[in-house]
Design a protein around this motif. Structure first.
Motif, short mmCIF file in Angstrom:
data_model
loop_
_atom_site.label_atom_id
_atom_site.label_comp_id
_atom_site.label_asym_id
_atom_site.label_seq_id
_atom_site.Cartn_x
_atom_site.Cartn_y
_atom_site.Cartn_z
N ASP A 73 -30.28 48.05 -97.76
CA ASP A 73 -29.14 47.14 -97.68
C ASP A 73 -27.98 47.70 -96.86
O ASP A 73 -26.90 47.11 -96.83
CB ASP A 73 -28.64 46.80 -99.10
N LYS A 133 -24.35 41.14 -101.26
CA LYS A 133 -24.91 39.79 -101.30
C LYS A 133 -23.97 38.78 -100.67
O LYS A 133 -24.40 37.81 -100.04
CB LYS A 133 -25.24 39.39 -102.74
N SER A 152 -22.92 40.23 -95.82
CA SER A 152 -24.11 40.90 -95.30
C SER A 152 -23.79 41.88 -94.18
O SER A 152 -24.57 42.80 -93.91
CB SER A 152 -25.12 39.87 -94.81
#
Length: 423
Positions: free
Chosen positions: A69, A24, A27
């Motif tokens: 992610d 978070k 990135s």
């Protein structure tokens, strides 16, 4: 400012939560999660009781780390064997140890090495088909004593008290279950050092025991004493009031306030002695064909890093910092306490410490590319997905999956090689 490269050793909840928090903030950072097994999720896969699929479902949340992610998973990598910790630190700006604690606390009393004395960690791993426990032998006999009164002890009690039919819809190991059910238990005593008022179990765990069939519960406390203990006493009183079944197959006895002092037996355990906590002259002796300890976890000298040896001059262990660029989280940092949600909060705090330390980061080490040549046997997340599909596709009709248990076979499946294991 550039973003630092990060290696997290351990893919259990603490490691995954830390990766979430760091992603978070950064990135574009290269974040790599390493595990000595070819499969991720650690405690969720192999430590959570196999009849609690709801808790295991947290893995679906972690899956997004690796599929969406851009966090990398490298399995089948044992740090300290395939690659040294120093080599990993040289390749990454940040290394975080999230390896947990592999060992069980010992009682440190005479007779503890007798045959028939088992520990909850290996037993739970066996019932979860952990590769380390294959070939283990368990003979519980007709009378088993569980030492401990925390949630792990209640887990063990529930797993040993269930009939085969009550594991429908679970992930329990067929082989492991056949081991622990080889002998039909007729009595289980669960004994805790703490008085009921200080028992470590959550009442929701004890409430679940009321769903067991063919089990009678005897609580060695007076009704008045139970009434004075609030919710803990109430839930035990309700268990004790369950009417006897015609098909009663098992008695479970609860004891509180007893400290183990000695185990006896010729070649295997036959009885265990306790003294009243705080009153050594008052004794309790229980006959036992087997004893299972569930009194907490500890570092395993053969598998776990020595945390104290890694502490540098600028360390702040409470915040998760061991040395420049080296951090820790989870049970490896805090000791064997805290649930998965508590470890989530701890990982977020460690992430905050790391982010603060690297707020002005100006250069980045190469990360995985610097060590790839040493890790040619590593598996990736796509490999785990192939293992996952193999296990779920081969599940018996009444189970969620049938886990692969042989490491070489797991690696073969991860790499889409032919497998000789029948699953």
């Amino acid at each position: 400012m550039t973003t630092p490269s990060v290696a997290i050793v351990g893919s259990g909840p603490s490691g995954c939560y830390l990766a979430q928090a760091l992603r978070k903030q950064w990135s574009e950072s290269e974040i790599s999660v390493y595990d000595r097994l070819p499969v991720p999720y650690g405690l969720v896969r192999y430590g959570v009781a196999p009849d609690h699929p709801g808790t295991k479902a947290i893995a679906r949340q972690f899956e997004r780390l690796f599929t969406r992610d851009r966090v990398n998973f490298y399995g089948n990598v044992q740090v300290g064997h395939d690659i040294t910790l120093d080599e990993l630190r040289a390749a990454y700006d940040i290394v975080v140890l999230a390896t947990g604690l592999y060992g069980d606390r010992a009682m440190n009393i005479p007779g503890e090495t007798l045959a028939g004395v088992y520990r909850s960690g290996p037993l739970t791993r066996l019932l979860n088909d952990h590769p380390d426990e294959q070939g283990s032998e368990y003979r519980l006999g007709q009378r088993c004593v569980i030492v401990g009164n925390g949630n792990v002890a209640i887990d063990v009690l529930r797993l040993l008290s269930k009939s085969s039919e009550e594991f429908v819809g679970s992930e329990v190991s067929e082989c492991g279950l056949s081991q622990v059910q080889r002998d039909a238990l007729s009595r289980i005593d669960i004994v805790g050092r703490s008085p009921l008022s200080d028992a470590k179990f959550d009442t929701v765990m004890v409430k679940e025991l009321a769903e067991l069939s063919g089990v009678n519960f005897i609580v060695h406390q007076t009704p008045q004493a139970l009434a004075e203990q609030g919710p803990r006493g109430e839930v035990l009183q309700r268990l004790a009031e369950i009417e006897s079944n015609q098909d009663r197959r098992l008695e479970v006895h609860f004891h509180f306030g007893w400290t183990p002092v000695q185990l006896e037996g010729a070649t295997s355990v036959e009885r265990i002695h306790f003294s009243a906590t705080g009153h050594e002259s008052v004794n309790l002796v229980l006959e036992a064909d087997s004893v299972v300890t569930a009194i907490g976890f500890a570092a395993d000298s053969e598998r776990d890093f020595n945390r104290d040896a890694l502490v540098g001059p600028d360390a702040d262990v409470a915040a998760g910092k061991l040395d420049e660029g080296l951090y820790c989280t989870g049970w490896f940092k805090r000791g064997p306490r805290g649930t998965i949600p508590e470890n989530r909060m701890d990982s977020k705090r460690v992430a905050e410490c790391i982010i603060a330390d690297f707020a002005e980061h100006d250069e980045s080490r190469p990360g995985y590319s610097a060590v790839a040549v040493k890790l040619v046997e590593a598996t990736d997340f796509a490999g785990w997905q192939r293992i996952d599909a193999c296990e779920t596709d081969s599940a018996p009709q009444d189970r969620l999956r049938r886990k692969l248990t042989d490491l070489s076979n797991m690696v073969n499946v991860a790499r889409q090689c032919d497998s000789g294991e029948q699953i």
